[in-house]
Scaffold this motif. Structure first.
Motif, PDB file in Angstrom:
ATOM      1  N   GLN A  57       0.841  -1.190   0.000  1.00 26.78           N
ATOM      2  CA  GLN A  57       0.000   0.000   0.000  1.00 26.78           C
ATOM      3  C   GLN A  57       0.877   1.240   0.000  1.00 26.78           C
ATOM      4  N   PHE A  58       0.469   2.224  -0.784  1.00 21.72           N
ATOM      5  CA  PHE A  58       1.196   3.483  -0.851  1.00 21.72           C
ATOM      6  C   PHE A  58       0.775   4.406   0.284  1.00 21.72           C
ATOM      7  N   THR A  59       1.720   5.200   0.752  1.00 23.24           N
ATOM      8  CA  THR A  59       1.363   6.339   1.590  1.00 23.24           C
ATOM      9  C   THR A  59       0.721   7.384   0.680  1.00 23.24           C
ATOM     10  N   ALA A  60       0.113   8.404   1.262  1.00 24.25           N
ATOM     11  CA  ALA A  60      -0.528   9.444   0.454  1.00 24.25           C
ATOM     12  C   ALA A  60       0.471  10.127  -0.493  1.00 24.25           C
ATOM     13  N   PRO A  61       1.684  10.510  -0.029  1.00 23.64           N
ATOM     14  CA  PRO A  61       2.645  11.118  -0.955  1.00 23.64           C
ATOM     15  C   PRO A  61       3.083  10.141  -2.054  1.00 23.64           C
ATOM     16  N   GLN A  62       3.264   8.863  -1.711  1.00 27.25           N
ATOM     17  CA  GLN A  62       3.631   7.877  -2.725  1.00 27.25           C
ATOM     18  C   GLN A  62       2.535   7.722  -3.759  1.00 27.25           C
ATOM     19  N   GLN A  63       1.281   7.671  -3.306  1.00 31.26           N
ATOM     20  CA  GLN A  63       0.157   7.523  -4.223  1.00 31.26           C
ATOM     21  C   GLN A  63       0.113   8.684  -5.207  1.00 31.26           C
ATOM     22  N   LYS A  64       0.311   9.886  -4.691  1.00 29.21           N
ATOM     23  CA  LYS A  64       0.307  11.072  -5.546  1.00 29.21           C
ATOM     24  C   LYS A  64       1.424  11.002  -6.581  1.00 29.21           C
ATOM     25  N   ALA A  65       2.634  10.647  -6.143  1.00 29.55           N
ATOM     26  CA  ALA A  65       3.771  10.561  -7.061  1.00 29.55           C
ATOM     27  C   ALA A  65       3.550   9.480  -8.107  1.00 29.55           C
ATOM     28  N   SER A  66       3.005   8.336  -7.689  1.00 28.87           N
ATOM     29  CA  SER A  66       2.764   7.239  -8.624  1.00 28.87           C
ATOM     30  C   SER A  66       1.744   7.636  -9.686  1.00 28.87           C
ATOM     31  N   GLU A  67       0.694   8.338  -9.262  1.00 30.44           N
ATOM     32  CA  GLU A  67      -0.331   8.778 -10.220  1.00 30.44           C
ATOM     33  C   GLU A  67       0.233   9.819 -11.178  1.00 30.44           C
ATOM     34  N   GLU A  68       1.100  10.692 -10.670  1.00 26.46           N
ATOM     35  CA  GLU A  68       1.724  11.701 -11.539  1.00 26.46           C
ATOM     36  C   GLU A  68       2.614  11.041 -12.582  1.00 26.46           C
ATOM     37  N   LEU A  69       3.386  10.034 -12.147  1.00 25.89           N
ATOM     38  CA  LEU A  69       4.239   9.315 -13.083  1.00 25.89           C
ATOM     39  C   LEU A  69       3.401   8.583 -14.120  1.00 25.89           C
ATOM     40  N   LEU A  70       2.346   7.900 -13.687  1.00 22.99           N
ATOM     41  CA  LEU A  70       1.476   7.178 -14.612  1.00 22.99           C
ATOM     42  C   LEU A  70       0.877   8.119 -15.651  1.00 22.99           C
ATOM     43  N   LEU A  92       6.963   2.799  -6.858  1.00 22.89           N
ATOM     44  CA  LEU A  92       6.209   3.830  -7.567  1.00 22.89           C
ATOM     45  C   LEU A  92       6.099   3.525  -9.057  1.00 22.89           C
ATOM     46  N   LEU A  93       7.055   2.760  -9.585  1.00 23.79           N
ATOM     47  CA  LEU A  93       7.042   2.432 -11.010  1.00 23.79           C
ATOM     48  C   LEU A  93       5.998   1.375 -11.361  1.00 23.79           C
ATOM     49  N   PHE A  94       5.624   0.542 -10.392  1.00 22.81           N
ATOM     50  CA  PHE A  94       4.814  -0.636 -10.690  1.00 22.81           C
ATOM     51  C   PHE A  94       3.523  -0.325 -11.441  1.00 22.81           C
ATOM     52  N   PRO A  95       2.684   0.624 -10.988  1.00 25.15           N
ATOM     53  CA  PRO A  95       1.441   0.886 -11.716  1.00 25.15           C
ATOM     54  C   PRO A  95       1.666   1.348 -13.159  1.00 25.15           C
ATOM     55  N   ALA A  96       2.666   2.205 -13.370  1.00 24.00           N
ATOM     56  CA  ALA A  96       2.941   2.691 -14.719  1.00 24.00           C
ATOM     57  C   ALA A  96       3.443   1.563 -15.619  1.00 24.00           C
ATOM     58  N   ILE A  97       4.281   0.684 -15.063  1.00 28.22           N
ATOM     59  CA  ILE A  97       4.771  -0.460 -15.844  1.00 28.22           C
ATOM     60  C   ILE A  97       3.621  -1.401 -16.182  1.00 28.22           C
ATOM     61  N   PHE A  98       2.764  -1.689 -15.199  1.00 27.29           N
ATOM     62  CA  PHE A  98       1.644  -2.600 -15.440  1.00 27.29           C
ATOM     63  C   PHE A  98       0.694  -2.042 -16.494  1.00 27.29           C
ATOM     64  N   ALA A  99       0.376  -0.759 -16.400  1.00 28.74           N
ATOM     65  CA  ALA A  99      -0.504  -0.137 -17.394  1.00 28.74           C
ATOM     66  C   ALA A  99       0.113  -0.206 -18.790  1.00 28.74           C
ATOM     67  N   SER A 100       1.423  -0.008 -18.880  1.00 23.72           N
ATOM     68  CA  SER A 100       2.104  -0.073 -20.174  1.00 23.72           C
ATOM     69  C   SER A 100       2.076  -1.481 -20.741  1.00 23.72           C
ATOM     70  N   LEU A 101       2.326  -2.479 -19.890  1.00 22.21           N
ATOM     71  CA  LEU A 101       2.288  -3.869 -20.342  1.00 22.21           C
ATOM     72  C   LEU A 101       0.890  -4.250 -20.809  1.00 22.21           C
ATOM     73  N   GLN A 102      -0.119  -3.833 -20.078  1.00 16.95           N
ATOM     74  CA  GLN A 102      -1.492  -4.133 -20.465  1.00 16.95           C
ATOM     75  C   GLN A 102      -1.854  -3.501 -21.806  1.00 16.95           C
ATOM     76  N   ALA A 103      -1.247  -2.375 -22.098  1.00 12.54           N
ATOM     77  CA  ALA A 103      -1.497  -1.692 -23.372  1.00 12.54           C
ATOM     78  C   ALA A 103      -0.686  -2.299 -24.516  1.00 12.54           C
ATOM     79  N   GLY A 104       0.035  -3.386 -24.220  1.00 12.11           N
ATOM     80  CA  GLY A 104       0.817  -4.055 -25.254  1.00 12.11           C
ATOM     81  C   GLY A 104       2.150  -3.402 -25.537  1.00 12.11           C
TER      82      GLY A 104
END
Length: 379
Positions: A57-70, A92-104
């Motif tokens: 689970q992300f802390t609030a600052p981590q969640q914000k940074a992860s969403e900004e990166l995504l 923090l990279l995990f959500p952006a990497i997963f979204a990219s992989l899902q997009a092929g």
């Protein structure tokens, strides 16, 4: 490229005088008669159904940074994650990497140091268990098939051209990447045309401070960063040359061994490392058993390690304490000192720990590192 780096020789393959560049000779010699093959058809795509198996689970600052990166990744805009050591940058990279992989899309996570790739590989395998992942570094075992996610040292990206839709560079300020224009071009060449490059580091150079930036000044567990303390070690070089460990340093080592506290001692040169008195294990960039010795320290099979700056980044050892001998030496820049200090207190169970700069005179870089860490703790 410098003309002095080009060398000619009588080539047995073409029976002519050939030329090669010595700058990248460690990657294998490529001469003027070498054939280089490029794939000019449509790039392969992975066929796996990707799974995201991270339960953290992300802390609030981590969640914000992860969403900004995504958001930046989805908009193909370069992004910098500027986060203190131990802030959870990799997660923090995990959500952006997963979204990219899902997009092929094909994703690359690059880092200048082999040790960083060795640390990341098992973590990514656990988080993306259905994804074909390759780890590429010097002396890496052969890996076959098409990798949808590639973890690679920046040197390995010489081998790619327009291969990746999304590229992240971890520890982008580390040597040799930040000082080697050809490595920076290798990363750009490996990305698809017009693909944005994203950066992650605790100590960015000015050139990395892109328009889109997320800043994290606190570690994931919320505790302050351990602040390095300065301790004089007058004439340490002379004593070490005589085969004697300075009394103050020996006392520090004995205290860690007696309390069964794992420790790292950073030394300024390989020569000092190899000639250091005693039988403590030691590692450097060319050490063949570096990975195994770090693992032994992590598992408390050895009490501590002597090392060069090769272990300043990408290495996490629970409850490790750290000493730098010769912290005033030029090799220990403020960014290196900050990164080394960042090895301490990374665990929520052990958020504190000793980080001591043994010195023969306080340098400006030492002051800068200490001031930066104290500044983050105040923010």
């Amino acid at each position: 490229m410098k003309p002095s780096l080009f060398q000619t020789f009588n080539c047995a393959r073409c029976n002519k005088v050939c030329t090669y560049c010595r700058h990248c000779i460690r990657m294998g010699r490529v001469s003027s008669c070498s054939q280089l093959l490029l794939w000019d058809k449509q790039h392969a795509r992975g066929a796996n159904v990707h799974v995201f198996a991270w339960s953290g689970q992300f802390t609030a600052p981590q969640q914000k940074a992860s969403e900004e990166l995504l958001s930046s990744v989805e908009q193909n805009q370069s992004h910098l994650v500027h986060a203190v050591c131990g802030a959870g940058k990799t997660e923090l990279l995990f959500p952006a990497i997963f979204a990219s992989l899902q997009a092929g899309k094909r994703v690359c996570v690059a880092a200048p140091r082999t040790d960083v790739i060795l640390e990341l590989f098992p973590r990514f395998q656990k988080v993306f268990p259905n994804t074909a992942i390759h780890a590429l570094y010097g002396s890496a075992p052969d890996q076959h098939g098409f990798a949808e996610l590639v973890l690679a040292t920046t040197h390995q990206l010489y081998r790619f051209e327009q291969a990746f839709d999304v590229v992240f560079v971890d520890e982008a300020d580390a040597f040799p990447y930040h000082a080697d224009e050809t490595l920076q071009k290798a990363v750009t060449k490996a990305a698809k045309q017009n693909a944005a490059i994203h950066y992650v580091t605790a100590t960015p150079t000015e050139s990395l401070k892109t328009t889109n930036r997320s800043i994290l000044t606190r570690r994931y567990h919320g505790h302050d960063l351990p602040v390095p303390r300065f301790d004089s070690l007058w004439g340490y070089a002379r004593q070490l040359n005589k085969g004697k460990i300075p009394h103050k340093l020996q006392k520090w080592i004995n205290e860690k061994i007696d309390s069964k506290t794992p420790f790292l001692i950073f030394l300024p040169t390989i020569e000092v490392l190899e000639n250091f008195p005693g039988d403590l294990p030691r590692v450097h960039a060319e050490h063949p058993d570096r990975k195994e010795l770090v693992l032994q320290l992590r598992e408390k099979k050895i009490p501590g390690l002597l090392t060069t700056t090769i272990l300043e980044r990408g290495v996490t050892i629970e409850n490790v304490h750290v000493a730098i001998v010769g912290a005033e030496q030029p090799i220990f820049t403020s960014s290196a000192l900050i990164q080394i200090s960042g090895r301490v207190g990374r665990s929520a169970q052990y958020p504190n720990g000793d980080i001591v700069f043994f010195h023969h005179g306080i340098s400006r870089e030492m002051d800068k590192a200490q001031d930066a860490i104290e500044g983050w703790n105040r923010s």
